[in-house]
Scaffold this motif. Structure first.
Motif, PDB file in Angstrom:
ATOM      1  N   THR A 242      40.858  15.817  -8.263  1.00  0.00           N
ATOM      2  CA  THR A 242      41.780  14.867  -7.829  1.00  0.00           C
ATOM      3  C   THR A 242      42.513  14.558  -8.757  1.00  0.00           C
ATOM      4  OG1 THR A 242      40.301  13.010  -8.558  1.00  0.00           O
ATOM      5  CG2 THR A 242      39.914  13.913  -6.383  1.00  0.00           C
TER       6      THR A 242
ATOM      7  N   GLU B 266      30.381  14.166 -10.431  1.00  0.00           N
ATOM      8  CA  GLU B 266      31.505  13.208 -10.623  1.00  0.00           C
ATOM      9  C   GLU B 266      32.580  13.737 -11.230  1.00  0.00           C
ATOM     10  OE1 GLU B 266      32.128   8.581 -11.791  1.00  0.00           O
ATOM     11  OE2 GLU B 266      30.330   8.997 -10.436  1.00  0.00           O
TER      12      GLU B 266
ATOM     13  N   TYR C 234      36.964   9.446  -4.295  1.00  0.00           N
ATOM     14  CA  TYR C 234      37.616  10.082  -5.648  1.00  0.00           C
ATOM     15  C   TYR C 234      39.164  10.240  -5.417  1.00  0.00           C
ATOM     16  CZ  TYR C 234      32.514  11.065  -6.461  1.00  0.00           C
ATOM     17  OH  TYR C 234      31.365  11.005  -6.719  1.00  0.00           O
TER      18      TYR C 234
ATOM     19  N   PHE D 114      32.146   6.717  -1.134  1.00  0.00           N
ATOM     20  CA  PHE D 114      32.623   6.811  -2.309  1.00  0.00           C
ATOM     21  C   PHE D 114      33.991   7.643  -2.051  1.00  0.00           C
ATOM     22  CE2 PHE D 114      28.422   6.347  -3.017  1.00  0.00           C
ATOM     23  CZ  PHE D 114      28.067   5.119  -3.906  1.00  0.00           C
TER      24      PHE D 114
ATOM     25  N   LYS E 116      39.695   8.981 -10.583  1.00  0.00           N
ATOM     26  CA  LYS E 116      38.680   7.602 -10.686  1.00  0.00           C
ATOM     27  C   LYS E 116      37.745   7.697  -9.362  1.00  0.00           C
ATOM     28  CE  LYS E 116      41.478   4.496 -13.291  1.00  0.00           C
ATOM     29  NZ  LYS E 116      41.676   3.106 -13.277  1.00  0.00           N
ATOM     30  N   CYS E 117      36.698   7.117  -9.667  1.00  0.00           N
ATOM     31  CA  CYS E 117      35.876   6.921  -8.209  1.00  0.00           C
ATOM     32  C   CYS E 117      35.512   5.550  -7.965  1.00  0.00           C
ATOM     33  CB  CYS E 117      34.506   7.450  -8.503  1.00  0.00           C
ATOM     34  SG  CYS E 117      33.452   7.586  -7.158  1.00  0.00           S
TER      35      CYS E 117
ATOM     36  N   ASP F 286      33.286  10.860  -0.087  1.00  0.00           N
ATOM     37  CA  ASP F 286      31.874  11.328   0.160  1.00  0.00           C
ATOM     38  C   ASP F 286      31.128  10.258   0.733  1.00  0.00           C
ATOM     39  OD1 ASP F 286      29.296  12.033  -0.247  1.00  0.00           O
ATOM     40  OD2 ASP F 286      29.215  12.099  -2.536  1.00  0.00           O
TER      41      ASP F 286
ATOM     42  N   ARG G 288      36.396  14.592 -10.244  1.00  0.00           N
ATOM     43  CA  ARG G 288      37.662  13.801 -10.791  1.00  0.00           C
ATOM     44  C   ARG G 288      38.598  14.897 -11.337  1.00  0.00           C
ATOM     45  NH1 ARG G 288      35.905   8.254 -13.484  1.00  0.00           N
ATOM     46  NH2 ARG G 288      34.306   7.665 -12.424  1.00  0.00           N
TER      47      ARG G 288
END
Length: 111
Positions: A12, A5, A94, A92, A98-99, A65, A9
């Motif tokens: 992104t 993660e 990203y 999910f 943030k996710c 994802d 992040r």
């Protein structure tokens, strides 16, 4: 040690290139990789990407994802993915560091 993660992040947020991201994912023994021809978030798209305090404030481009071993670039408008509706499937997104959980076509807070 970084988590998957954290690695996504950074990408992104524009803090890591595709190559750096893939190297970091490989170091984590993750099967995920960014396809250089498929997951391109251009500098212009990154510059227009914004997130706020709530999911509906997210706009721009991110990575989705959905559990199939690859990530998909997605467009987000006011917290929704107008080109993708996942229905009941788990996914999910990203975006902007943030996710969020994607429910149907709406970004929601992680539970």
């Amino acid at each position: 040690m970084k988590t998957m993660e954290e690695v996504l992040r950074k990408y992104t947020l524009g803090e890591a290139s595709k190559e750096e991201t893939n190297d970091a994912l490989k170091d984590l023994d993750s099967p995920l990789r960014l396809d250089p021809d498929r997951n391109v978030i251009t500098p212009e798209e990154l510059a227009e990407t914004r997130v706020g305090k709530t999911p509906d404030e997210a706009n721009g481009y991110g990575l989705m994802d959905h559990g199939v071993g690859c990530l998909e670039k997605v467009r987000v408008v006011d917290g929704r993915t107008p080109d993708v509706d996942m229905g009941e499937e788990i996914a999910f997104v990203y975006i902007g560091g943030k996710c969020y959980r994607l429910r149907g076509d709406a970004l929601t807070e992680m539970e």
